[in-house]
Write a protein that holds these residues in place. Structure first.
Motif, PDB file in Angstrom:
ATOM      1  N   TYR A  24       0.636  -1.291   0.130  1.00  0.00           N
ATOM      2  CA  TYR A  24      -0.107  -0.337  -0.338  1.00  0.00           C
ATOM      3  C   TYR A  24       0.776   1.336  -0.028  1.00  0.00           C
ATOM      4  O   TYR A  24       0.753   2.166  -0.881  1.00  0.00           O
ATOM      5  CB  TYR A  24      -1.151   0.060   1.277  1.00  0.00           C
ATOM      6  CG  TYR A  24      -1.252   1.361   1.465  1.00  0.00           C
ATOM      7  CD1 TYR A  24      -2.309   2.075   0.284  1.00  0.00           C
ATOM      8  CD2 TYR A  24      -1.869   2.416   2.703  1.00  0.00           C
ATOM      9  CE1 TYR A  24      -3.686   2.919   0.323  1.00  0.00           C
ATOM     10  CE2 TYR A  24      -2.804   3.048   2.741  1.00  0.00           C
ATOM     11  CZ  TYR A  24      -3.710   2.926   1.484  1.00  0.00           C
ATOM     12  OH  TYR A  24      -3.701   4.900   1.351  1.00  0.00           O
ATOM     13  N   ALA A  27       2.186   1.479  -3.352  1.00  0.00           N
ATOM     14  CA  ALA A  27       1.635   2.282  -4.383  1.00  0.00           C
ATOM     15  C   ALA A  27       1.240   3.983  -3.773  1.00  0.00           C
ATOM     16  O   ALA A  27       0.742   4.470  -4.934  1.00  0.00           O
ATOM     17  CB  ALA A  27      -0.036   1.300  -4.343  1.00  0.00           C
ATOM     18  N   LEU A  37      -5.407   4.333  -4.417  1.00  0.00           N
ATOM     19  CA  LEU A  37      -5.440   2.954  -4.248  1.00  0.00           C
ATOM     20  C   LEU A  37      -6.389   2.653  -2.787  1.00  0.00           C
ATOM     21  O   LEU A  37      -6.198   3.572  -1.726  1.00  0.00           O
ATOM     22  CB  LEU A  37      -4.235   1.675  -4.135  1.00  0.00           C
ATOM     23  CG  LEU A  37      -4.207   0.514  -4.077  1.00  0.00           C
ATOM     24  CD1 LEU A  37      -5.067  -0.195  -4.454  1.00  0.00           C
ATOM     25  CD2 LEU A  37      -2.944  -0.281  -3.425  1.00  0.00           C
ATOM     26  N   TRP A 107      -3.704   1.540 -12.648  1.00  0.00           N
ATOM     27  CA  TRP A 107      -4.056  -0.148 -12.044  1.00  0.00           C
ATOM     28  C   TRP A 107      -2.506  -0.447 -12.525  1.00  0.00           C
ATOM     29  O   TRP A 107      -2.708  -1.761 -11.140  1.00  0.00           O
ATOM     30  CB  TRP A 107      -5.192  -0.252 -12.300  1.00  0.00           C
ATOM     31  CG  TRP A 107      -5.936  -1.356 -12.546  1.00  0.00           C
ATOM     32  CD1 TRP A 107      -5.422  -3.104 -12.801  1.00  0.00           C
ATOM     33  CD2 TRP A 107      -7.098  -1.928 -11.619  1.00  0.00           C
ATOM     34  NE1 TRP A 107      -6.637  -3.458 -12.057  1.00  0.00           N
ATOM     35  CE2 TRP A 107      -7.252  -2.633 -11.328  1.00  0.00           C
ATOM     36  CE3 TRP A 107      -8.119  -0.149 -10.835  1.00  0.00           C
ATOM     37  CZ2 TRP A 107      -8.637  -3.047 -10.211  1.00  0.00           C
ATOM     38  CZ3 TRP A 107      -8.719  -1.218 -10.005  1.00  0.00           C
ATOM     39  CH2 TRP A 107      -8.964  -2.311  -9.742  1.00  0.00           C
ATOM     40  N   VAL A 110      -0.157  -0.756  -9.869  1.00  0.00           N
ATOM     41  CA  VAL A 110      -0.556  -1.646  -9.119  1.00  0.00           C
ATOM     42  C   VAL A 110      -0.595  -2.548  -8.961  1.00  0.00           C
ATOM     43  O   VAL A 110      -0.201  -3.229  -8.241  1.00  0.00           O
ATOM     44  CB  VAL A 110      -2.197  -0.998  -7.995  1.00  0.00           C
ATOM     45  CG1 VAL A 110      -2.433  -1.974  -7.516  1.00  0.00           C
ATOM     46  CG2 VAL A 110      -2.083   0.445  -8.134  1.00  0.00           C
TER      47      VAL A 110
END
Length: 164
Positions: A24, A27, A37, A107, A110
């Protein structure tokens, strides 16, 4: 940092929490534009799984899962579903949009971060494409986890004891 995501990380299997937090954080650093995210789902109870499974079958709505209760990695805290939050308001599952205009779809940035930590991506699944889904299973199948769960091989918080 997104408080919802942080709360959902805390629900993951204890073996995955630290790594999920690192993913996380990475990202958050990678996404420099309008998108952020969010972990939209992590641990899902058997009851929640049954409710989702009924949708489109015995209850109104579109079918959203093929997995019955006990047969989803979410039921064991070993899976994460994601979305992107655009401008702090709108959820997006657009896997092609490059919101930060760095030449790579946000996207997919990630996806690559998750993969770099050894997670499987639902967009690579052969039987079904599930692009919001990531899982790290330590080599277990859902059926194996259900057997462990039903045999009582769980820790004091109800997480299946697995060998990493």
């Amino acid at each position: 940092m997104d408080k919802i995501t942080l709360a959902r990380i805390a629900l993951l299997h204890p073996l995955l929490r630290e790594q999920a937090f690192k993913i996380y954080q990475k990202a958050c650093l990678a996404l420099k534009g309008r998108a952020r995210l969010r972990f939209s789902w992590t641990l899902r109870t058997f009851k929640e799984q049954s409710t989702l499974y009924a949708q489109g079958r015995t209850k109104p709505g579109k079918i959203v899962t093929k997995a019955k209760a006990g047969l989803s990695f979410h039921n064991y805290g070993l899976a994460i579903d994601i979305c992107l939050i655009i401008d702090g308001k709108e959820a997006s599952w657009d896997d092609l949009k490059d919101f930060d205009q760095d030449g790579i779809a946000d996207w997919m940035e990630v996806v690559e971060i998750f993969k770099s930590y050894g997670w499987s991506w639902g967009g690579d699944f052969q039987s079904i494409s599930d692009k919001p889904h990531f899982q790290k299973t330590f080599g277990y199948k859902e059926e194996d986890l259900l057997i462990l769960f039903n045999s009582g091989a769980v820790d004091e918080n109800g997480y299946v004891k697995i060998a990493a």
